[in-house]
Design an enzyme around this catalytic site. Sequence first.
Site, short mmCIF file in Angstrom:
data_model
loop_
_atom_site.label_atom_id
_atom_site.label_comp_id
_atom_site.label_asym_id
_atom_site.label_seq_id
_atom_site.Cartn_x
_atom_site.Cartn_y
_atom_site.Cartn_z
N HIS A 64 0.82 -1.21 0.00
CA HIS A 64 0.00 0.00 0.00
C HIS A 64 0.86 1.26 0.00
CE1 HIS A 64 -3.39 -2.57 1.96
NE2 HIS A 64 -3.50 -2.55 0.64
N HIS A 65 2.15 1.13 -0.35
CA HIS A 65 3.00 2.34 -0.30
C HIS A 65 2.55 3.35 -1.35
CE1 HIS A 65 5.00 0.51 -3.74
NE2 HIS A 65 5.65 1.64 -3.94
N LYS A 70 -2.57 -2.43 -7.93
CA LYS A 70 -2.90 -2.78 -9.32
C LYS A 70 -2.42 -4.19 -9.59
CE LYS A 70 -4.22 -1.21 -13.37
NZ LYS A 70 -4.98 -2.47 -13.50
N LYS A 94 7.40 -4.68 -10.07
CA LYS A 94 7.29 -4.31 -11.48
C LYS A 94 6.88 -2.84 -11.63
CE LYS A 94 5.31 -7.56 -13.53
NZ LYS A 94 4.31 -8.54 -13.98
N ASP A 99 8.38 2.74 -12.89
CA ASP A 99 7.92 4.02 -12.40
C ASP A 99 6.44 4.27 -12.69
OD1 ASP A 99 8.28 6.27 -10.96
OD2 ASP A 99 9.30 7.43 -12.53
N LYS A 106 -2.95 -8.72 -6.82
CA LYS A 106 -3.31 -9.80 -7.76
C LYS A 106 -4.55 -10.50 -7.23
CE LYS A 106 -1.49 -11.49 -11.55
NZ LYS A 106 -0.70 -10.67 -12.50
N SER A 362 -2.00 -0.14 -18.73
CA SER A 362 -3.12 -0.06 -17.80
C SER A 362 -3.10 1.27 -17.06
CB SER A 362 -3.05 -1.20 -16.77
OG SER A 362 -3.66 -2.36 -17.27
P1 NAD Z 1 -3.81 -16.35 -21.54
O1 NAD Z 1 -4.78 -17.09 -20.72
O2 NAD Z 1 -4.30 -15.35 -22.51
O3 NAD Z 1 -2.85 -17.35 -22.34
C1 NAD Z 1 -2.13 -18.38 -21.74
C2 NAD Z 1 -1.86 -19.42 -22.82
O4 NAD Z 1 -0.93 -20.37 -22.31
C3 NAD Z 1 -3.11 -20.18 -23.24
O5 NAD Z 1 -3.19 -20.22 -24.65
C4 NAD Z 1 -2.90 -21.57 -22.65
O6 NAD Z 1 -3.51 -22.60 -23.41
C5 NAD Z 1 -1.38 -21.68 -22.68
N1 NAD Z 1 -0.82 -22.65 -21.74
C6 NAD Z 1 -1.24 -22.96 -20.49
N2 NAD Z 1 -0.45 -23.90 -19.94
C7 NAD Z 1 0.49 -24.18 -20.88
C8 NAD Z 1 1.58 -25.09 -20.92
N3 NAD Z 1 1.86 -25.87 -19.89
N4 NAD Z 1 2.34 -25.13 -22.05
C9 NAD Z 1 2.06 -24.33 -23.10
N5 NAD Z 1 1.03 -23.45 -23.12
C10 NAD Z 1 0.25 -23.38 -22.02
O7 NAD Z 1 -2.81 -15.67 -20.48
P2 NAD Z 1 -1.88 -14.41 -20.71
O8 NAD Z 1 -2.65 -13.19 -20.32
O9 NAD Z 1 -1.25 -14.48 -22.04
O10 NAD Z 1 -0.79 -14.63 -19.57
C11 NAD Z 1 0.34 -15.46 -19.75
C12 NAD Z 1 1.40 -15.11 -18.73
O11 NAD Z 1 1.76 -13.72 -18.86
C13 NAD Z 1 0.99 -15.28 -17.27
O12 NAD Z 1 2.10 -15.68 -16.52
C14 NAD Z 1 0.57 -13.89 -16.86
O13 NAD Z 1 0.65 -13.68 -15.47
C15 NAD Z 1 1.59 -13.07 -17.62
N6 NAD Z 1 1.21 -11.66 -17.83
C16 NAD Z 1 0.05 -11.35 -18.50
C17 NAD Z 1 -0.27 -10.01 -18.70
C18 NAD Z 1 -1.48 -9.58 -19.50
O14 NAD Z 1 -1.59 -8.38 -19.79
N7 NAD Z 1 -2.37 -10.47 -19.88
C19 NAD Z 1 0.58 -8.99 -18.20
C20 NAD Z 1 1.76 -9.35 -17.55
C21 NAD Z 1 2.05 -10.70 -17.37
#
Ligand code: NAD
Length: 473
Positions: A64-65, A70, A94, A99, A106, A362
Site C-alpha cells: 500500500h505504499h 494494481k 514491477k 515508475d 493480484k 493499464s
Molecule cells: P492467456 O490465458 O491469454 O494465455 C495463456 C496461454 O498459455 C493459453 O493459450 C494456454 O492454453 C497456454 N498454456 C497454459 N499452460 C500451458 C503449458 N503448460 N504449455 C504451453 N502453453 C500453455 O494468459 P496471458 O494473459 O497471455 O498470460 C500469460 C502469462 O503472462 C501469465 O504468466 C501472466 O501472469 C503473464 N502476464 C500477463 C499479462 C497480461 O496483460 N495479460 C501482463 C503481464 C504478465
Amino acid sequence: MAESFSFFQKVNRDFDKAAQFTEYPRGLLAQIKICNSSCHFTFPIKRDDGTIQTIHGWRAEHSHHKLPTKGGIRYSTLVNEDEIIALAALMTYKCALVDVPFGGAKGGIQLDRREYSDSELERITRRYTYELIQKNYIGPGVDVPAPDFGTGETEMAWILDTYFAMAPDKLNAIACVTGKPIEQNGIHGRKGATGRGVVFGLEEACSLAEDMKPLGLSPGLEGKSVVVQGFGNVGYHTAKYLMEADARVIGIIERNGGIYNPRGLDIEKVVMHREETGMIRGYPGAELIENPNDGLELECDILVPAALENQLTAENAPRIKASIIAEAANGPTTPDADEILQKRGILIIPDTFLNAGGVTVSYFEWLRNLSHVQFGRLGKRFEDQSQHAMRRAVEKATGYQFSEDERELTHGADEEDLVNSGLQDTMITAYQEIRETRMQYRNDKNDVDYRTAAFINAIHRIAQSYMQLGIFP
Ligand code: NAD
C-alpha cells in the site's frame, strides 16, 4: 536437485539477494517484502445443470505504499493463496521498476475456464466482483484489477458493469478496472501491450553489440530464431510483433502440443488455423511437437515462456538450448533453474521488467478514464495540419517531393501512437536503468544478473517512497 521453494518464497529469495546490495534498515526491507493484506473467499454458484458449486477466490494487495494497488485477475486451477501473494509482490516490484505509481495486487479464481459456459463465467465474475466490493478490494483509488491468465476484455467489462451498478461515485467508477474493451472505456493498444512491451524490451536488450557478443549473437532482432511457449494474449502478441520486427518465430508451444518450422511460422495463419480447428496442432505449415515439454528444448536464439510459472526447472534447464530467455510470463524460471541457466551463460531477461508493458498501458488507461478524454483528441487535427503545412513549405522551398511513405510519417499522433510511444519509452528507460545498476554493482566477487539488478532498482524506489513518509529515518 530439490526445488522446495513456494512461489512467494522464490520472489522473496530474489528480493533478499538484491537487498544485500542496499543499506536500508532491516525493518524497512521487511515492510517492503511483506504482503500488506490478502483475502480468501468462497461463494456458491448455480451451474447450468442446476447443481450448486463452491467457488474459491482470492485477492492480495501486497503493498500500500502507493495507491491504488494494481494487478490482474487469473482463472486457473493452480490458483492458491501463495501464488496470488507472490504475483501481487511481483506487481509491486514491477510497478516500481517502470515508475508506475501503483502498489502491487493480484486476484484469482481457482477454476479451468474451459469447463464453464459463458453464462456461468459471467455469474462467477460478477459474484467475485461483488465480493471485492464488499471487502473494499476494488475501486479507482483503492485497487484496480486487469486481465491475466485465463481472463480478458470480456471479464473486465463484467467487472466494470457490476462495480458501476453499485458505485456511489459514478464519475470515476470507470477507472475501477483496466484492460476493458474500447467500447467500454478501454484504451487503444492495451490488448497487445504486454506482448508489445516484451518486444520493445527485447529490441533494446538485443541492440547492444557488447551484450550480444558473449552470446555469439549479432545485434538486433532481425533474423533471430524464437520459440514461444503459450499462445494466449501475451504469447500471441509477442510472436506477432517479433515477426513484424523481422525475427523468425520457429516454434509455438501450447499445452496440447507444439508446432515447429525452422523457416519461420506465419503467426496470423496459425491464428486462423486455431480459429478453424480449436488448436494449433495440425497447422499445415509445420512439424508437430507431440510433447509440449520438448518444445522448450528446441535450438533457438530466444526462448519466450509466455504461459505460467515454473516452466524452466532444474530438470530441463541443462537441456535448454536458447541463448536468451525472455520471461514474458510471471515466474517461469524456478530458482534452481535460474542458477543453472546463469552458470551456463544464458541471458535471462526477467519478468519484473519484461512483461511490465501490460501494467504500463493499464496506467495510461486509468489516467484516460480519470481525465475522461481520449489521448490525442485535442491536438491531433492541429498537429496534422501544421505537419502538412510544414511539408508543403519544404516541398515548395526545395522542389523535393515527399514519397507516400514519408507523408505517412507526418501525421498527428492518435491514441494508439501515443500509447505505443509511452510504452516504448518506459521499456527502454527501465532497461537502461537496470543495465546501469548491473554495471554499478558488479565486481570480481559478484556477478549481478538482470533479475537482481531489477530488484535493486525496485527496492530503491519503494524505499525512497517510504522514507519520504517520515516513518523511517
Ligand atoms: P492467456 O490465458 O491469454 O494465455 C495463456 C496461454 O498459455 C493459453 O493459450 C494456454 O492454453 C497456454 N498454456 C497454459 N499452460 C500451458 C503449458 N503448460 N504449455 C504451453 N502453453 C500453455 O494468459 P496471458 O494473459 O497471455 O498470460 C500469460 C502469462 O503472462 C501469465 O504468466 C501472466 O501472469 C503473464 N502476464 C500477463 C499479462 C497480461 O496483460 N495479460 C501482463 C503481464 C504478465
